[in-house]
Design an enzyme around this catalytic site. Structure first.
Site, PDB file in Angstrom:
ATOM      1  N   GLU A 124      -4.913  -9.523   2.913  1.00 45.41           N
ATOM      2  CA  GLU A 124      -5.583  -9.317   4.200  1.00 45.41           C
ATOM      3  C   GLU A 124      -6.812 -10.193   4.393  1.00 45.41           C
ATOM      4  O   GLU A 124      -7.205 -10.476   5.535  1.00 45.41           O
ATOM      5  CB  GLU A 124      -5.983  -7.834   4.350  1.00 45.41           C
TER       6      GLU A 124
ATOM      7  N   GLU B 262       0.817  -1.212   0.000  1.00 47.35           N
ATOM      8  CA  GLU B 262       0.000   0.000   0.000  1.00 47.35           C
ATOM      9  C   GLU B 262       0.855   1.268   0.000  1.00 47.35           C
ATOM     10  O   GLU B 262       0.503   2.258  -0.653  1.00 47.35           O
ATOM     11  CB  GLU B 262      -0.958  -0.023   1.198  1.00 47.35           C
TER      12      GLU B 262
END
Length: 272
Positions: free
Chosen positions: A146, A125
């Site tokens: 995730e 990210e």
């Protein structure tokens, strides 16, 4: 409280090493081999980026990590797990992460990330918020897995990955918790180029020096126009481009660029 030993308090090394050379600010995660994005690390990144924004000596930022094993496995899971049952604490943590990555993305100076080894969760990210991403040609494991933890990417990953590679590729990566190598990342447009691991950091530095040699006001104008274009109408984007053109007109760098072109020589941009 600091941990202690028989010899007294143990001094923890700083989570981030920052160095500036030839206009290139290199920010190195020092938590090898995992290079986790701990609370201390992100606090240090926020401070460094904030200072870089107003420092005329800084023209380009390079995000990398210590060693050659992993760019980052992402957030320190112990730290985030402690906040999962405390909504205000979790929201505060997420807000800070989103704020830091937005600062990197909207910075009017180019940023580059080196992807090698594990680049997972926050370890992807943060690079997604950068303007350039270079990956190792072997050994990389890049993804937002995730879902395997029963959670959603939380640092803007769902939005930035989708804008980067398109909806279908983004869903394939996130819903299947896929971890891809540098070559596949290049194929789907997630990274700009791949390099042998031993040459990756040097390649990032070479790109940074190339960008640092460009006229900073024009670079800032292009970044402002392009990064902001996704949320703007065509009319607003064109108006921003016009403002950027007018800001460059008559500057020393603009005059140097024209003069160098007419003289058939390489321009030297000093800024301003």
């Amino acid at each position: 409280m600091n941990p202690t030993s028989l010899d007294g308090p143990v001094t923890r090394p700083p989570p981030l090493h920052v160095s500036l050379e030839a206009g290139v600010l290199t920010l190195t995660n020092t938590d090898a081999p995992w290079n986790r994005m701990s609370l201390d690390y992100m606090d240090a990144v926020e401070q460094a980026v904030r200072e870089a924004a107003s420092d005329p000596q800084v023209r380009v930022l390079v995000f990398t990590a210590q060693g050659d094993e992993n760019f980052s496995v992402g957030m320190d899971l112990k730290q985030i797990a402690e906040r999962m049952a405390d909504t205000p604490a979790l929201e505060q943590l997420l807000d800070q992460r989103l704020r830091v990555l937005a600062m990197i993305e909207s910075l009017e100076k180019p940023s580059i990330a080196t992807l090698f080894g594990y680049c997972l969760g926050g370890g992807l990210e943060l690079p997604l918020a950068c303007h350039f991403r270079l990956a190792a040609d072997t050994g990389a494991a890049i993804g937002l897995p995730e879902v395997e933890l029963g959670v959603v990417p939380a640092w803007g990953g769902t939005a930035r990955l989708t804008r980067c590679v398109g909806r279908d590729q983004a869903l394939d990566l996130m819903l299947r918790a896929r971890k891809i190598d540098g070559h596949e990342a290049l194929k789907i447009g997630l990274v700009h180029s791949v390099h042998p691991l031993a040459q990756l950091k040097a390649a990032a530095n070479a790109l940074a020096r190339e960008l640092a040699a460009m006229p900073p006001l024009a670079v800032a104008g292009i970044l402002r126009c392009v990064v902001g274009a996704g949320a703007a109408s065509l009319q607003d984007a064109l108006a921003e481009e016009r403002r950027a053109v007018l800001r460059c007109a008559g500057t020393r760098d603009q005059q140097e660029g024209f003069a160098a072109f007419l003289a058939k020589r390489k321009p030297v941009f000093a800024g301003g």
